[in-house]
Design a protein around this motif. Sequence first.
Motif, PDB file in Angstrom:
ATOM      1  N   TYR A 199      41.752  48.062 -39.935  1.00 33.31           N
ATOM      2  CA  TYR A 199      41.464  49.429 -39.501  1.00 33.31           C
ATOM      3  C   TYR A 199      40.871  50.260 -40.639  1.00 33.31           C
ATOM      4  CZ  TYR A 199      44.279  48.479 -35.366  1.00 33.31           C
ATOM      5  OH  TYR A 199      44.759  47.939 -34.196  1.00 33.31           O
ATOM      6  N   THR A 200      40.170  51.313 -40.240  1.00 34.24           N
ATOM      7  CA  THR A 200      39.774  52.342 -41.195  1.00 34.24           C
ATOM      8  C   THR A 200      40.964  53.268 -41.401  1.00 34.24           C
ATOM      9  OG1 THR A 200      37.443  52.281 -40.559  1.00 34.24           O
ATOM     10  CG2 THR A 200      38.227  54.296 -41.610  1.00 34.24           C
ATOM     11  N   VAL A 201      41.241  53.595 -42.661  1.00 33.04           N
ATOM     12  CA  VAL A 201      42.389  54.434 -43.007  1.00 33.04           C
ATOM     13  C   VAL A 201      41.900  55.727 -43.645  1.00 33.04           C
ATOM     14  CG1 VAL A 201      44.449  54.634 -44.449  1.00 33.04           C
ATOM     15  CG2 VAL A 201      43.953  52.475 -43.292  1.00 33.04           C
ATOM     16  N   LEU A 202      42.418  56.839 -43.159  1.00 30.73           N
ATOM     17  CA  LEU A 202      42.173  58.148 -43.745  1.00 30.73           C
ATOM     18  C   LEU A 202      43.488  58.637 -44.338  1.00 30.73           C
ATOM     19  CD1 LEU A 202      40.586  60.840 -44.189  1.00 30.73           C
ATOM     20  CD2 LEU A 202      41.272  61.482 -41.863  1.00 30.73           C
ATOM     21  N   ILE A 204      36.348  62.598 -35.920  1.00 33.15           N
ATOM     22  CA  ILE A 204      37.308  61.544 -35.575  1.00 33.15           C
ATOM     23  C   ILE A 204      38.067  61.990 -34.330  1.00 33.15           C
ATOM     24  CG2 ILE A 204      39.395  60.311 -36.308  1.00 33.15           C
ATOM     25  CD1 ILE A 204      38.359  60.579 -39.196  1.00 33.15           C
ATOM     26  N   LYS A 205      37.937  61.235 -33.251  1.00 31.65           N
ATOM     27  CA  LYS A 205      38.519  61.636 -31.980  1.00 31.65           C
ATOM     28  C   LYS A 205      39.628  60.703 -31.501  1.00 31.65           C
ATOM     29  CE  LYS A 205      34.167  63.780 -30.610  1.00 31.65           C
ATOM     30  NZ  LYS A 205      34.612  65.084 -31.122  1.00 31.65           N
ATOM     31  N   ARG A 206      39.775  59.567 -32.175  1.00 33.14           N
ATOM     32  CA  ARG A 206      40.835  58.603 -31.828  1.00 33.14           C
ATOM     33  C   ARG A 206      41.652  58.312 -33.081  1.00 33.14           C
ATOM     34  NH1 ARG A 206      38.704  53.306 -30.016  1.00 33.14           N
ATOM     35  NH2 ARG A 206      40.842  53.007 -29.266  1.00 33.14           N
ATOM     36  N   THR A 207      42.944  58.581 -33.018  1.00 34.93           N
ATOM     37  CA  THR A 207      43.769  58.390 -34.206  1.00 34.93           C
ATOM     38  C   THR A 207      45.113  57.757 -33.867  1.00 34.93           C
ATOM     39  OG1 THR A 207      44.968  60.509 -34.112  1.00 34.93           O
ATOM     40  CG2 THR A 207      42.804  60.517 -35.185  1.00 34.93           C
ATOM     41  N   VAL A 208      45.660  57.105 -34.876  1.00 36.10           N
ATOM     42  CA  VAL A 208      47.079  56.778 -34.920  1.00 36.10           C
ATOM     43  C   VAL A 208      47.601  57.477 -36.169  1.00 36.10           C
ATOM     44  CG1 VAL A 208      48.811  54.974 -35.234  1.00 36.10           C
ATOM     45  CG2 VAL A 208      46.849  54.563 -33.741  1.00 36.10           C
ATOM     46  N   LEU A 209      48.554  58.373 -35.999  1.00 41.36           N
ATOM     47  CA  LEU A 209      49.099  59.113 -37.128  1.00 41.36           C
ATOM     48  C   LEU A 209      50.282  58.354 -37.713  1.00 41.36           C
ATOM     49  CD1 LEU A 209      49.102  62.775 -35.721  1.00 41.36           C
ATOM     50  CD2 LEU A 209      47.251  61.525 -36.864  1.00 41.36           C
ATOM     51  N   ILE A 210      50.282  58.222 -39.032  1.00 41.10           N
ATOM     52  CA  ILE A 210      51.377  57.552 -39.731  1.00 41.10           C
ATOM     53  C   ILE A 210      51.945  58.547 -40.741  1.00 41.10           C
ATOM     54  CG2 ILE A 210      52.043  55.592 -41.184  1.00 41.10           C
ATOM     55  CD1 ILE A 210      49.595  54.100 -40.024  1.00 41.10           C
ATOM     56  N   GLY A 211      53.123  59.086 -40.447  1.00 41.45           N
ATOM     57  CA  GLY A 211      53.702  60.124 -41.276  1.00 41.45           C
ATOM     58  C   GLY A 211      54.996  59.687 -41.929  1.00 41.45           C
ATOM     59  N   HIS A 212      55.102  59.921 -43.230  1.00 43.80           N
ATOM     60  CA  HIS A 212      56.332  59.607 -43.960  1.00 43.80           C
ATOM     61  C   HIS A 212      57.081  60.891 -44.286  1.00 43.80           C
ATOM     62  CE1 HIS A 212      58.554  58.796 -47.845  1.00 43.80           C
ATOM     63  NE2 HIS A 212      59.146  58.005 -46.972  1.00 43.80           N
ATOM     64  N   SER A 213      58.379  60.919 -43.981  1.00 46.15           N
ATOM     65  CA  SER A 213      59.250  62.042 -44.315  1.00 46.15           C
ATOM     66  C   SER A 213      58.693  63.340 -43.706  1.00 46.15           C
ATOM     67  CB  SER A 213      59.402  62.127 -45.835  1.00 46.15           C
ATOM     68  OG  SER A 213      60.485  62.931 -46.197  1.00 46.15           O
ATOM     69  N   MET A 214      58.392  64.349 -44.522  1.00 45.42           N
ATOM     70  CA  MET A 214      57.799  65.584 -44.005  1.00 45.42           C
ATOM     71  C   MET A 214      56.512  65.296 -43.245  1.00 45.42           C
ATOM     72  SD  MET A 214      56.238  68.847 -46.122  1.00 45.42           S
ATOM     73  CE  MET A 214      54.693  67.972 -46.439  1.00 45.42           C
ATOM     74  N   SER A 266      36.046  44.004 -41.728  1.00 44.94           N
ATOM     75  CA  SER A 266      36.847  44.243 -40.523  1.00 44.94           C
ATOM     76  C   SER A 266      36.023  44.966 -39.480  1.00 44.94           C
ATOM     77  CB  SER A 266      38.087  45.080 -40.866  1.00 44.94           C
ATOM     78  OG  SER A 266      37.757  46.449 -40.971  1.00 44.94           O
ATOM     79  N   SER A 267      36.563  45.020 -38.266  1.00 45.15           N
ATOM     80  CA  SER A 267      35.902  45.759 -37.176  1.00 45.15           C
ATOM     81  C   SER A 267      36.576  47.101 -36.965  1.00 45.15           C
ATOM     82  CB  SER A 267      35.967  44.935 -35.885  1.00 45.15           C
ATOM     83  OG  SER A 267      37.315  44.624 -35.548  1.00 45.15           O
ATOM     84  N   GLY A 268      37.113  47.674 -38.063  1.00 49.15           N
ATOM     85  CA  GLY A 268      37.908  48.892 -37.969  1.00 49.15           C
ATOM     86  C   GLY A 268      37.192  50.089 -37.383  1.00 49.15           C
ATOM     87  N   LEU A 269      35.862  50.117 -37.508  1.00 46.87           N
ATOM     88  CA  LEU A 269      35.128  51.292 -37.053  1.00 46.87           C
ATOM     89  C   LEU A 269      35.165  51.454 -35.537  1.00 46.87           C
ATOM     90  CD1 LEU A 269      32.028  51.089 -39.428  1.00 46.87           C
ATOM     91  CD2 LEU A 269      33.991  52.627 -39.595  1.00 46.87           C
ATOM     92  N   SER A 270      35.430  50.392 -34.792  1.00 48.85           N
ATOM     93  CA  SER A 270      35.485  50.479 -33.339  1.00 48.85           C
ATOM     94  C   SER A 270      36.893  50.768 -32.831  1.00 48.85           C
ATOM     95  CB  SER A 270      34.985  49.175 -32.716  1.00 48.85           C
ATOM     96  OG  SER A 270      35.831  48.100 -33.088  1.00 48.85           O
TER      97      SER A 270
END
Length: 279
Positions: free
Chosen positions: A57-60, A96-106, A25-29
């Motif tokens: 995408y790259t996932v953390l 890491i300066k660009r993120t999409v946060l994915i939060g479940h519950s708390m 994938s091209s997730g790093l960009s």
Amino acid sequence: MRTNHFTANINGINVFYEFHHDSHSSGLSKPTLVMIHGFLSSSFSFRRLIPLLTKDYTVLAIDLPPFGKSEKSKKFVYSYENLARVVIALLDKLSIKRTVLIGHSMGGQIALNVSNQKPELVEKVVLLCSSGYLKRLPARIVYSSKIPYFYLYLKFWLARQGPLKNLLNVVYDHSLIDDEMIEGYTQPFYDDQIFHALTRMIRDREGDLASDILKKIETPSLLIWGEDDKVVPLEIGKRLNKDLPNSHLITYKKTGHLLPEEKPQDVTENILDFIQTSY
């Protein structure tokens, strides 16, 4: 899919995290997808989502202290504000300066705290059955937590609930519950130190962000909810959707609280559409 496991000392506590990336994938960009789990859970709860998301995408995935494989300290301050600082500091350490946060519950509440503290770090937020509007625990419970050996009562109470009973409460389709799921959600509690840390968390948790703060969070937010969620009812999702000025709500019928386990394919499609669309 490549997976790398790490532990880093962040703000005085050892935090376990995983990097997931598909080499094709091209997730790093692109922005990094940061997975933040819920209460009494860990990054294990995203096991069905991660393989689907890493195609693009790259996932953390982070184990918030004191859960999963992260340190279960008796001294750390387990407030949501401080847990958000840990996430921010880890992202800074990893450059890491660009993120999409994915939060479940708390984890959704932690994601909102991160967006509130450092909005320039977060391009978008995905809230999966996010907690919301919870107050601080009653004073009598906070004071009780200071009684010697309170952690044993907490351990007894959680053992009495049992992993299967908890899963039956959070999953709509009980046929999804198998031995692997039960073991995955039970394993972190084999370490008795977690009960000491949870006792500290009872004292530290300050409650969820108030409406007046939520109304100032302009980060584009996608809310995804199970209509049969018994833990965080859909009414909370509707209220968050009303308070967050730049949000959109999607709901699923015959779906409970454990969205990442119950609707991985649908949720993945929702997330990818959301990330890739101007909103």
